[in-house]
Write an enzyme that holds these catalytic residues in place. Structure first.
Site, PDB file in Angstrom:
ATOM      1  N   CYS A  46       0.828  -1.206   0.000  1.00  0.00           N
ATOM      2  CA  CYS A  46       0.000   0.000   0.000  1.00  0.00           C
ATOM      3  C   CYS A  46       0.864   1.258   0.000  1.00  0.00           C
ATOM      4  O   CYS A  46       1.380   1.674   1.043  1.00  0.00           O
ATOM      5  CB  CYS A  46      -0.911  -0.030   1.236  1.00  0.00           C
TER       6      CYS A  46
ATOM      7  N   CYS B  16      -0.361   4.156   2.163  1.00  0.00           N
ATOM      8  CA  CYS B  16      -0.200   3.936   3.609  1.00  0.00           C
ATOM      9  C   CYS B  16       1.264   4.128   4.017  1.00  0.00           C
ATOM     10  O   CYS B  16       1.559   4.707   5.053  1.00  0.00           O
ATOM     11  CB  CYS B  16      -0.585   2.516   4.016  1.00  0.00           C
ATOM     12  N   ASP B  17       2.184   3.612   3.226  1.00  0.00           N
ATOM     13  CA  ASP B  17       3.580   3.514   3.668  1.00  0.00           C
ATOM     14  C   ASP B  17       4.565   4.398   2.896  1.00  0.00           C
ATOM     15  O   ASP B  17       5.745   4.460   3.250  1.00  0.00           O
ATOM     16  CB  ASP B  17       4.048   2.046   3.566  1.00  0.00           C
TER      17      ASP B  17
END
Ligand code: NAP
Length: 298
Positions: free
Chosen positions: A127, A130-131
């Protein structure tokens, strides 16, 4: 006794909840992870009619709040089994309902390569939104050729020093519009006709080896690898009440009807030609209408 239990709180499941709550039905939504589903990971949604641009996170939050505002009940439990008589067994409870909507979507496809599990969270992610922030001014690679991979590469190109976009063919599945944008980025390098053959590092990921069509092997030093090679359904637990195709998707007739009366399917979990936000919410509304029809006939 619930009128319906919806398994999965992604766009399909929450749309069903929205319609059924507005019809005054007693609805329970069960979610194993977090509400929003796959759309949570989309940095931007710009192909949803009527919304010019919105982050996937904001879209998911809006939908969740819309359902909560109507008094929707959402529990974070993992469904283990459902039965023909509409009993739902989770890791925490057992529920009885008159109908069920399966809206479990699909999960990230793994590369199935040695050390993949070991490096998750240590340089390897599924992701980018997200990261991605962990890789500011670093070297990263994205693997995949669909819209997710292209979007991820674009998103990362604004954070990382260098982005390698690795794809196994020389043609992308993703939209031309994203490709054009990527081609204009000076820090994005396309590596085509190539597969990753090893992940290397001690504590965290330090490099990957890739092999191209001519069997040439090359090592790339990277800090992060984002795997964006599609998604796979996890419908095995439902195979006592639904029919699955060879890829594990639920076979439905008239869009949302499974082989069992009163059990419906909506969204990416079912066999379909197009898996998009628009088709997920379309399924969600169709499934809710099918539930209303079923309840009326009972
Ligand atoms: P996808 O379209 O299924 O693409 C998966 C990609 O991964 C393909 O290019 C495939 O290669 C490659 N791949 C699959 N298995 C592989 C393996 N073992 N090793 C290497 N490569 C592998 O998946 P997606 O990109 O996640 O998109 C899913 C759906 O969501 C699509 O309908 C997409 O359009 C939609 N989506 C839309 C948006 C948006 O509109 N903003 C954003 C994200 C996703 P091949 O091409 O060679 O098969």
């Amino acid at each position: 006794m619930y009128d319906t239990i919806i398994i999965g709180a992604g766009p399909a499941g929450l749309t069903s909840a929205l319609y059924l709550l507005r019809a005054n039905k007693k609805v329970l939504v069960l979610e194993a992870k977090s509400y929003g589903g796959q759309i949570l990971n989309a940095s931007k949604v710009e192909n949803y009619p009527g919304i010019i641009s919105i982050s996937g996170f904001e879209f998911a939050n809006n939908l969740y709040n819309q359902v909560k505002r109507l008094g929707g009940e959402l529990k974070y439990e993992t469904v283990l089994k459902i039965s023909e008589d509409k009993k739902v067994i989770t890791d925490k409870n057992e529920y009885q309902s008159q109908t069920i909507i399966i809206a479990t979507g699909a999960s990230n496809r793994r590369l199935n390569i040695l050390n993949e599990q070991q490096f998750i969270g240590k340089g390897l992610s599924y992701c980018a939104t997200c990261d991605g922030n962990f890789f500011k001014n670093k070297f990263v690679a994205v693997i995949g050729g669909g819209n997710t991979a292209l979007e991820d590469a674009l998103y990362l190109s604004n954070l990382a020093k260098k982005v390698y976009l690795i794809h196994r063919r020389d043609e992308f599945r993703g939209e031309e519009k994203y490709l054009e944008e990527l081609k204009d980025k000076s820090n994005v390098e396309f590596i085509l006709n190539s597969n990753i053959i090893s992940l290397n590092g001690k504590e965290s990921l330090e490099s990957i080896k890739i092999k191209n069509k001519e069997e040439k092997i090359k090592e790339l030093k990277i800090d992060g690898l984002f795997i964006a090679i599609g998604r796979i359904p996890e419908n095995e637990i439902f195979n006592n009440v639904v029919q699955l195709d060879d890829n594990g998707y639920i076979i439905a007739h008239d869009e949302v009807y499974t082989k069992t009366d009163g059990i419906f399917v909506a969204g990416d979990a079912r066999k379909k030609n197009l898996r998009q936000l628009t088709t997920a919410v379309s399924d969600g509304s169709l499934a809710s209408l099918a539930v209303l029809k079923e309840l009326k006939e009972k």
